[in-house]
Design an enzyme around this catalytic site. Structure first.
Site, PDB file in Angstrom:
ATOM      1  N   LYS A 116       0.817  -1.216   0.000  1.00 11.30           N
ATOM      2  CA  LYS A 116       0.000   0.000   0.000  1.00 11.30           C
ATOM      3  C   LYS A 116       0.852   1.268   0.000  1.00 11.30           C
ATOM      4  CE  LYS A 116      -4.197  -2.103   1.630  1.00 11.30           C
ATOM      5  NZ  LYS A 116      -3.810  -3.521   1.848  1.00 11.30           N
TER       6      LYS A 116
HETATM    7  C1  LIG Z   1      -4.486  -4.607   1.374  1.00  6.78           C
HETATM    8  C2  LIG Z   1      -3.724  -5.869   1.325  1.00  6.78           C
HETATM    9  C3  LIG Z   1      -4.084  -6.927   0.455  1.00  6.78           C
HETATM   10  C4  LIG Z   1      -5.311  -6.870  -0.422  1.00  6.78           C
HETATM   11  O1  LIG Z   1      -5.199  -5.907  -1.428  1.00  6.78           O
HETATM   12  P1  LIG Z   1      -6.491  -5.399  -2.203  1.00  6.78           P
HETATM   13  O2  LIG Z   1      -6.031  -4.310  -3.094  1.00  6.78           O
HETATM   14  O3  LIG Z   1      -7.448  -4.927  -1.135  1.00  6.78           O
HETATM   15  O4  LIG Z   1      -7.054  -6.552  -2.949  1.00  6.78           O
HETATM   16  C5  LIG Z   1      -3.259  -8.042   0.423  1.00  6.78           C
HETATM   17  N1  LIG Z   1      -2.165  -8.133   1.205  1.00  6.78           N
HETATM   18  C6  LIG Z   1      -1.800  -7.156   2.051  1.00  6.78           C
HETATM   19  C7  LIG Z   1      -0.589  -7.348   2.902  1.00  6.78           C
HETATM   20  C8  LIG Z   1      -2.550  -5.987   2.145  1.00  6.78           C
HETATM   21  O5  LIG Z   1      -2.177  -5.021   2.998  1.00  6.78           O
END
Ligand SMILES: *Cc1c(COP(=O)(O)O)cnc(C)c1O
Length: 462
Positions: free
Chosen positions: A112
């Protein structure tokens, strides 16, 4: 470039307004009116250039004239300078034809950061130019909140309030949210679960008077600028493995469908992607949808990959928009059924589209743990539980094209699950080794709308 809502009843907006708004006022999600493409020679020319340069070339057509090249270049440079790997998103080989894309070298150790760090810089630049301030409010089950706080801490034109469910995030996640000392950062421990946090944020946005009064902005995973930032590493990794001269496949651990939707956009832009594989944990609404055609909510069962524990996968609405042939009326209808009846049956035409576009698989808790253990024993690589869900599903989906599995978080972010699988506790990277010693700052709040509104008003008062 103009952006339109999946539900067809909100005004078309520029890139900048789309980013600053987040959610459309008709409840829909913004998408570009048309998806720009890169020609094969333009994709080939991405080989050997820096991640930042690829980011500029991939995102520029979507941004249009909102940020001139020199300014956009400087923004991208600031966004990624805090990453601790010069490649930003390095590839590692796991096995024959199987590669891991490490997306955890940012400041909060999860993918993210790629989107949030960029969005922080874009917000700051846009707001400074406009002479405006905004109040960012978000709910988090852990990773989004820390990434948002890390991206916006200390920026002049933004206050950031993050609601997390008290007692339900990991200690590393909590400390990443509660230890930044900047005045514009507000970590809120809500007495409730993650769904309560999300509902509280929705209620704040639904109160249009309050929304306008404090100039609320959302940076959750439905913000288009976040999806866009994630398109970049699909290009950088594919080109490293020979695109556009050969196809590549991707497996993506999926929750809110933001990350994998970015892969869909990359493919629409002209990247030769063979398979795009959705990997879910036991909360498998997306896998069930592809198998059965029924998109039906079930309760969330907490898992060792908590960032994928969802039952409403927000960005899936964007995929549905294309699956339903860009029929915003049909999308609005299905989303209404999801809300009022807990689900809907995907039309046959839309289901055919989804099955042509995506493959899917799921990993149980035991399979996830076994994958962490097995990959560690075979290669020495330590996977976080989310990445392990991806690797397990990818291994069932290997084909002729090289498979790239997205590693979405650093193992040290989920030390208990990793230790249970491998017997060894993964250490935090050196630059955050003192995380457990830093003082925490957190405000507990009841799950009550007016209490929240009062708190926000008090904190942003000049
Ligand atoms: C947010 C997240 C996901 C999922 O990603 P999306 O874009 O919501 O599908 C998977 N793994 C981790 C570690 C995350 O923080």
């Amino acid at each position: 470039m103009q952006y339109i809502s999946t539900r067809g009843k909100a005004p078309a907006l520029s890139f900048e307004d789309t980013m600053l708004t987040g959610l459309a006022r008709d409840g829909g999600l913004y998408l570009p009116e048309t998806i720009p493409t890169l020609a094969p020679d333009e994709i080939a020319a991405l080989a050997g250039v820096t991640y930042e340069e690829i980011a500029l070339r991939v995102m520029r057509p979507f941004v249009g004239d909102a940020f001139p090249d020199p300014e956009f270049r400087a923004i991208i440079a600031r966004a990624y300078r805090g990453f601790d790997h010069p490649a930003r998103a390095p590839l590692k080989q796991l096995g024959p034809n199987h590669f891991l894309l490490e997306l955890f070298h940012g400041p909060t150790l999860a993918f993210k950061d790629f989107a949030m760090q960029l969005i922080g810089q874009l917000f700051q630049a846009a707001l400074q130019r406009r002479g405006e301030r905004v109040t960012i409010v978000g709910a988090t089950s852990g990773d989004t909140g820390s990434a948002a706080i890390e991206a916006f801490r200390g920026l002049d034109n933004v206050d950031v309030f993050i609601l997390f469910p008290e007692g339900r995030v990991s200690e590393v996640q909590r400390r990443q949210m509660t230890t930044p000392a900047e005045d514009n950062v507000h970590a809120i421990a809500l007495k409730g679960d993650f769904d309560d946090c999300q509902a509280a944020v929705k209620d704040l946005f639904a109160d249009f008077d309050f929304r306008d009064e404090v100039r609320l902005a959302a940076v959750n995973s439905i913000n288009w600028a976040r999806v866009l930032a994630q398109v970049v590493y699909y290009f950088s990794s594919a080109v490293s493995l020979g695109a556009p001269h050969r196809d590549v496949s991707f497996t993506v651990p999926t929750g809110n469908f933001g990350d994998i939707f970015a892969g869909f956009i990359a493919k629409q832009m002209g990247l030769p992607v063979a398979d795009l594989v959705i990997a879910t944990n036991q909360n498998d609404i997306l896998h069930r949808t592809l198998v059965s055609g029924d998109h039906v909510k079930q309760g969330v069962t907490p898992s060792i990959s908590p960032s994928m524990d969802i039952q409403v996968s927000s960005n899936f609405e964007r995929a549905l928009y294309y699956a339903y042939g860009r029929d915003s009326h049909a999308v609005a209808h299905e989303m209404q059924a999801l809300k009022s009846e807990g689900g809907f049956t995907v039309s046959q035409g839309a289901l055919d589209f989804l099955r042509d576009t995506f493959r899917s698989g799921r990993a149980s808790e035991a399979e996830t743990t076994a994958t962490i253990r097995g990959v560690h024993a075979a290669t020495g690589e330590t996977l976080c539980p989310h990445s392990a869900v991806g690797v397990k599903v990818a291994e069932e989906s290997l084909g002729a094209a090289p498979m790239i599995t997205l590693a979405t978080a650093h193992p040290a972010k989920f030390p208990d699950a990793v230790e249970a699988a491998t017997g060894a506790r993964p250490p935090l990277p050196n630059r955050m080794a003192d995380l457990y010693d830093r003082p925490e700052r957190v405000t507990p709040v009841d799950n009550d709308l007016s209490a929240l509104q009062t708190l926000i008003r008090e904190r942003i008062a000049p």
